[in-house]
Design a protein around this motif. Structure first.
Motif, PDB file in Angstrom:
ATOM      1  N   ARG A 112      -8.846   0.660   6.015  1.00  0.00           N
ATOM      2  CA  ARG A 112      -7.665   0.712   5.145  1.00  0.00           C
ATOM      3  C   ARG A 112      -6.976  -0.644   5.048  1.00  0.00           C
ATOM      4  N   GLU A 151       0.802  -1.222   0.000  1.00  0.00           N
ATOM      5  CA  GLU A 151       0.000   0.000   0.000  1.00  0.00           C
ATOM      6  C   GLU A 151       0.833   1.269   0.000  1.00  0.00           C
ATOM      7  N   ALA A 205      -8.120  -3.916   5.953  1.00  0.00           N
ATOM      8  CA  ALA A 205      -8.800  -5.214   5.831  1.00  0.00           C
ATOM      9  C   ALA A 205      -8.561  -5.875   4.470  1.00  0.00           C
ATOM     10  N   ALA A 206      -8.815  -5.171   3.393  1.00  0.00           N
ATOM     11  CA  ALA A 206      -8.671  -5.800   2.071  1.00  0.00           C
ATOM     12  C   ALA A 206      -7.210  -6.141   1.761  1.00  0.00           C
ATOM     13  N   PRO A 207      -6.270  -5.227   1.985  1.00  0.00           N
ATOM     14  CA  PRO A 207      -4.864  -5.603   1.735  1.00  0.00           C
ATOM     15  C   PRO A 207      -4.377  -6.750   2.621  1.00  0.00           C
ATOM     16  N   ALA A 237      -4.933  -9.998   0.915  1.00  0.00           N
ATOM     17  CA  ALA A 237      -3.909 -10.297  -0.090  1.00  0.00           C
ATOM     18  C   ALA A 237      -2.591 -10.690   0.573  1.00  0.00           C
TER      19      ALA A 237
END
Lengths: 418, 418
Positions: A197, A164, A199-201, A204
């Motif tokens: 900010r 990020e 959770a989604a990364p 991955a």
């Protein structure tokens, strides 16, 4: 005679222009150069013999975590023997909540302010609720928690940052401020924004669901105060910009070790000015009472040093309940009082109910002494002999350190009361 | 003569005691019994020929999604042929934002209020930002988005609810309210709180990281207004408790279809009272202007019907910026005005800056007519001929429907101005 006014304008400008960002996760060894048997702790300097129960517990946890001892008794004997070097977190550009103990192997957040070119660190987390190192816990739940944070959480967060890039904490905190966080005892909004900010990364970064789920739970769900480590780092990065600022009477450090409260002043460099720590005026969890409370403790007063926490109480209806402010008017009056002892306002944190003026920022020791108004600190309360939080409240800083600092300032720079 | 005062006390009591919870995810077929070529739309009843551009676009999207047509032209011809039955969402206990089109296969949130024994539904989401059905988008991005929501997102959320049990929206919204959400144009805090509830269970529900990541992104990251579907369902569940409440002059429905604004009144049952929809006084995104704007549209005025949105503007410093309120004082004045036309206050949503009194709740058509104060609605603005949001603002409800409803009330119950 020194130009105090100009120095304080510069101090305010630095505090206001700070734009801290979370850039990395590193060990105490890597980030702060901690070596050997060195432990950092909250507040002004203190030796083992004088430490309060929560800090002693945290020291034992750290010694066990580092493998310097196999049992709590061994850890205690080691600490008492003088074989552990203690230093304030603040002496290394770090901050620690409550007992605030950081060891060489502790995984730390690294926060950098590219504008003022400062960095700051604090630990990410310190064990499950009810077993946190910061309150002196040092049993197996705590140790397992610390190892899991080191071995699973820290690498995951590090991987997120690699994907990020830096996360702009100034922007996040500015938004959270408009959502009622004063970011000392109320970080619910900031925790939510950070969770959104990350959770989604994180998915991955940690594709294995069994490993991911507890990390996701830690980051998103367990604790409304999860963001406190980030807010403290951001505030510390900002405050470091004025450390050693010649001729400034602005407070650059305000911290407690559970025994003493201490400040450092921008224009006075390293020396601490201390007094006995305050009794926190608190709201206690069911089953706890004032008699159980440790004295005020932790580096989290860095939030007030930066103009948040108690100074921003008017902006945070929710924290008023958490810390037991008598009313909203009372909170408003507190923020107005804090305005009397600060050199200015930080427009990054506008208080809607005060017409959008910024939060009072930059506590001036001259104004404190002149007005007899001392900083108010919103804070958690530690049990004095058990490893847990027992409430929250408002700590009133003692006056003596401000008076002593002003005397020292006058000695160094000449009369400074103007 | 009917006891209006008693009926309105009962209406207020029902609105205040509502405790909506999110219990399930179901298709329009399952949740609302939609059959054949039936589409629900926002606002009062309207036929294809009079629909605004965004609603026509949404109808085309729904017809394509359902497989009733293979191209947008076919969909348009089908709609124009009269072979699609249209009905207001509100006629089936549902609500839809903006164009608000719901088809039998649309996956819906099911929200239940166990206290008043009501349910309400709305769609979860409607395509990626810039391609949302609610603004009339009906291209491949929208259709792919709708299918993904049906095939991936809806089952995932359903699995979360199976694990977690119902999610208490009343508690979540009460907390978000203290964080500056008025829950119509500002759902940032509520979105964060929901994200924090869902993130960890989603990991367990969707162990495949590649499938999980976009779902996590939708739930946590894409959109500060993600929670609006939940807040609308909660408000609708509450408002349904007063539908048909004999002798009550409280508004139970307030909605717009992009052409007309309409209300329904508790004591008057099914009939709508309508007038041309308002021009929204707005703040436009760069590149857009008032000339591009559709008239006020959507069922989201259910938020104001429940005492949130524009009625709670004083509690939401952030929304004041979003919708272009002139100042905080102006927002305070709006909430005070809204207090003049409501039958009471909802203590679930205390406004700190008004000494903790609840948000004005239960719009009384008598008070509207008597004071000439009409409800203010915080709202998004749709482009009038392109599938996108172009700004946000404040819509002022037209007076005529309130006057007409009061006349109808007087006819039915006798003089009602007392």
């Amino acid at each position: 005679m020194a130009d105090i006014a100009a120095a304080n304008r510069e101090a305010l400008d630095r505090l206001c222009r700070a734009r801290p960002a979370w850039t990395a996760v590193r060990s105490g060894r890597e980030a702060l150069g901690l070596e050997g048997r060195t432990l950092l702790h909250a507040g002004p300097p203190i030796e083992w013999a004088r430490m309060c129960w929560p800090m002693r517990g945290a020291v034992k946890a750290a010694a066990l975590f580092e493998g310097w001892a196999r049992t709590a008794d061994e850890a205690e004997a080691l600490a008492a023997s003088g074989d552990i070097a203690f230093a304030p977190c603040h002496s290394r550009g770090a901050v620690g909540p409550m007992a605030g103990v950081i060891s060489p192997g502790t995984p730390l957040l690294v926060v950098e302010d590219a504008v003022n070119r400062t960095t700051a660190s604090s630990f990410i987390a310190d064990g499950p609720w009810g077993h946190q190192l910061r309150f002196g816990a040092h049993g197996p739940e705590t140790l397992n928690g610390l190892r899991w944070i080191r071995d699973a959480v820290a690498p995951a967060l590090s991987a997120v940052l690699e994907r990020e890039g830096p996360i702009d904490l100034a922007a996040l905190m500015a938004q959270a401020f408009t959502m009622g966080d004063e970011m000392h005892m109320r970080n619910a909004a900031a925790t939510g924004l950070l969770a959104r900010r990350l959770a989604a990364p994180l998915v991955a970064a940690v594709p294995d669901a069994a490993r991911l789920e507890p990390i996701m739970r830690l980051v998103t769900r367990d604790n409304d105060q999860f963001f406190l480590a980030w807010s403290m780092c951001a505030a510390k990065a900002a405050a470091r910009s004025i450390e050693g600022l010649e001729a400034s009477t602005v407070v650059c450090t305000m911290a407690r070790n559970g025994v003493e409260f201490g400040i450092r002043v921008a224009g006075l460099g390293e020396p601490w000015f201390t007094a006995p720590a305050s009794v926190v005026e608190g709201v206690y969890f069911p089953g706890s009472a004032a008699g159980d409370a440790n004295l005020d403790t932790g580096d989290s007063a860095i939030m007030e040093t930066y103009g948040l926490g108690g100074l921003a109480m008017a902006s945070s209806p929710a924290v008023q309940k958490i810390v037991g402010a008598k009313s909203w008017e009372d909170a408003l009056a507190t923020t107005r009082d804090m305005g009397e002892i600060c050199v200015g306002r930080n427009p990054l944190f506008p208080i809607a109910v005060l017409g959008g003026e910024g939060t009072p920022t930059g506590i001036d020791i001259r104004r404190v002494v002149k007005t007899s108004i001392v900083p108010k600190i919103t804070t958690a309360i530690a049990h004095r002999a058990a490893p847990r939080m027992i409430g929250a409240g408002i700590a009133t800083a003692p006056m003596a350190p401000f008076v002593a600092a002003l005397r020292a300032f006058a000695e160094r720079y000449g009369a400074a009361r103007a």
